[in-house]
Design a protein around this motif. Sequence first.
Motif, PDB file in Angstrom:
ATOM      1  N   ASP A  71       0.820  -1.103   0.076  1.00  0.00           N
ATOM      2  CA  ASP A  71      -0.042   0.100   0.067  1.00  0.00           C
ATOM      3  C   ASP A  71       1.013   1.393  -0.202  1.00  0.00           C
ATOM      4  N   SER A  72       1.778   1.271  -1.181  1.00  0.00           N
ATOM      5  CA  SER A  72       2.518   2.475  -1.183  1.00  0.00           C
ATOM      6  C   SER A  72       2.116   3.648  -1.816  1.00  0.00           C
ATOM      7  N   VAL A  73       0.968   3.405  -2.588  1.00  0.00           N
ATOM      8  CA  VAL A  73       0.236   4.715  -3.325  1.00  0.00           C
ATOM      9  C   VAL A  73      -1.028   4.870  -2.637  1.00  0.00           C
ATOM     10  N   ALA A  74      -1.292   6.087  -2.484  1.00  0.00           N
ATOM     11  CA  ALA A  74      -2.576   6.623  -1.782  1.00  0.00           C
ATOM     12  C   ALA A  74      -3.658   6.453  -2.988  1.00  0.00           C
ATOM     13  N   ASN A  75      -4.801   6.026  -2.428  1.00  0.00           N
ATOM     14  CA  ASN A  75      -6.012   5.960  -3.274  1.00  0.00           C
ATOM     15  C   ASN A  75      -5.717   4.915  -4.227  1.00  0.00           C
ATOM     16  N   ALA A  76      -4.955   4.222  -4.302  1.00  0.00           N
ATOM     17  CA  ALA A  76      -4.689   2.876  -5.239  1.00  0.00           C
ATOM     18  C   ALA A  76      -4.945   1.872  -4.539  1.00  0.00           C
ATOM     19  N   THR A  77      -5.886   1.097  -5.193  1.00  0.00           N
ATOM     20  CA  THR A  77      -6.383  -0.149  -4.668  1.00  0.00           C
ATOM     21  C   THR A  77      -5.277  -1.336  -4.512  1.00  0.00           C
ATOM     22  N   PRO A  78      -4.755  -1.782  -3.262  1.00  0.00           N
ATOM     23  CA  PRO A  78      -3.816  -2.760  -3.279  1.00  0.00           C
ATOM     24  C   PRO A  78      -3.880  -3.964  -3.997  1.00  0.00           C
ATOM     25  N   GLY A  79      -2.708  -4.134  -4.670  1.00  0.00           N
ATOM     26  CA  GLY A  79      -2.885  -5.332  -5.773  1.00  0.00           C
ATOM     27  C   GLY A  79      -3.604  -5.238  -7.117  1.00  0.00           C
ATOM     28  N   TYR A  84      -1.773   0.950 -10.471  1.00  0.00           N
ATOM     29  CA  TYR A  84      -0.601   1.293 -10.326  1.00  0.00           C
ATOM     30  C   TYR A  84       0.142   1.648 -11.818  1.00  0.00           C
ATOM     31  N   PHE A  85      -0.470   0.886 -12.977  1.00  0.00           N
ATOM     32  CA  PHE A  85      -0.100   1.161 -14.131  1.00  0.00           C
ATOM     33  C   PHE A  85      -0.312   2.697 -14.559  1.00  0.00           C
ATOM     34  N   PHE A  86      -1.816   3.136 -14.235  1.00  0.00           N
ATOM     35  CA  PHE A  86      -1.893   4.611 -14.580  1.00  0.00           C
ATOM     36  C   PHE A  86      -1.340   5.525 -13.690  1.00  0.00           C
ATOM     37  N   PHE A  87      -1.019   5.276 -12.623  1.00  0.00           N
ATOM     38  CA  PHE A  87      -0.040   6.072 -11.640  1.00  0.00           C
ATOM     39  C   PHE A  87       1.146   6.216 -12.245  1.00  0.00           C
ATOM     40  N   SER A  88       1.699   5.018 -12.651  1.00  0.00           N
ATOM     41  CA  SER A  88       2.991   5.101 -13.666  1.00  0.00           C
ATOM     42  C   SER A  88       3.005   6.013 -14.635  1.00  0.00           C
ATOM     43  N   VAL A  89       1.859   6.075 -15.580  1.00  0.00           N
ATOM     44  CA  VAL A  89       1.755   6.761 -16.786  1.00  0.00           C
ATOM     45  C   VAL A  89       1.743   8.299 -16.393  1.00  0.00           C
ATOM     46  N   ILE A  95       2.355  14.404 -15.556  1.00  0.00           N
ATOM     47  CA  ILE A  95       0.991  14.830 -15.264  1.00  0.00           C
ATOM     48  C   ILE A  95       0.420  15.321 -13.888  1.00  0.00           C
ATOM     49  N   GLY A  96       0.493  14.206 -12.873  1.00  0.00           N
ATOM     50  CA  GLY A  96       0.240  14.515 -11.548  1.00  0.00           C
ATOM     51  C   GLY A  96      -1.214  15.162 -11.221  1.00  0.00           C
TER      52      GLY A  96
END
Length: 294
Positions: A71-79, A84-89, A95-96
């Motif tokens: 759970d390292s990214v806030a508001n991202a569903t764990p697993g 995580y892919f779109f956060f990486s994009v 963009i942020g």
Amino acid sequence: MKSRTRRSHQVKIHVENGRFQIEGMNTWFSYWRDPYHLVLTLPWTGVAAFIFVIYLGINVGFALLYMLGGDSVANATPGAFWDYFFFSVQTFASIGYGAMYPQTFYSNTLVTIEAISGLLAIAILAGLAFARFSRSTARVVFSKIAVITPHEGVPTLSFRAANKRRNLILEAQMRAYLFRDEETAEGQHIRRIHDLALVRSQTPGFALTWLVLHPIDQFSPLYGITPEEMIESNCVIQVNLSGIDETVTQVLHDRHSYVPQEILWNHRFVDIVHKTPDGHRVIDYAHFHDSEPL
């Protein structure tokens, strides 16, 4: 294993219509060990596919790394891979949106690495795109045939060249070479290159047409040769053109070759320069490749 290694060091040469063809030359896949050359030689559809695959691979890789952090990214569903892919994009493209953000030291470290990678990727892609767009190409057309006809009382090899752009090629230089199979005094068969002296090998400004002449005198390697001998010795006349494009001030190059079957003896080119009734001179490119017997 030895035969496979031996084949990897061999270059296949084919003779097609008198021309020597090197297998794999100027094909994009022959540069797979040289990424820069590969991107420059790929067609635009291949470049787009190449960029898409690299971009997709980088973001998939970082998405998997973010998933390893739990759970390292806030508001991202764990697993959830796609979160995580779109956060990486968003991170890679700077963009942020703010909906997802790093909340651990591990994820902040990955964001730092990915942000630097994104900046480098944009710089590299911009450089490659500029390199492709800025390459100067010569739009020069050579006559499909060459002719041998008397000129100033001397048999002369001649061919035409024309600048398809309506601009000047400054300090244009034309060089002609004769390639043919020969046998040395020791009985060794070699492929020898001879320079062909031209009546005029350069011009200060190449704008319209250029009739290139090579006198076949006693100093010419073509002196005394017959059409049959040209075919037997696999003669090829290579023509190289270079100059400076006045519009973009870049050096450009072009080349053409003639085999014996494309050299017409006792022919001359059809005149393409005409004078109109109102006194103007025009060039009729419709007959640029045409010749007529003497």
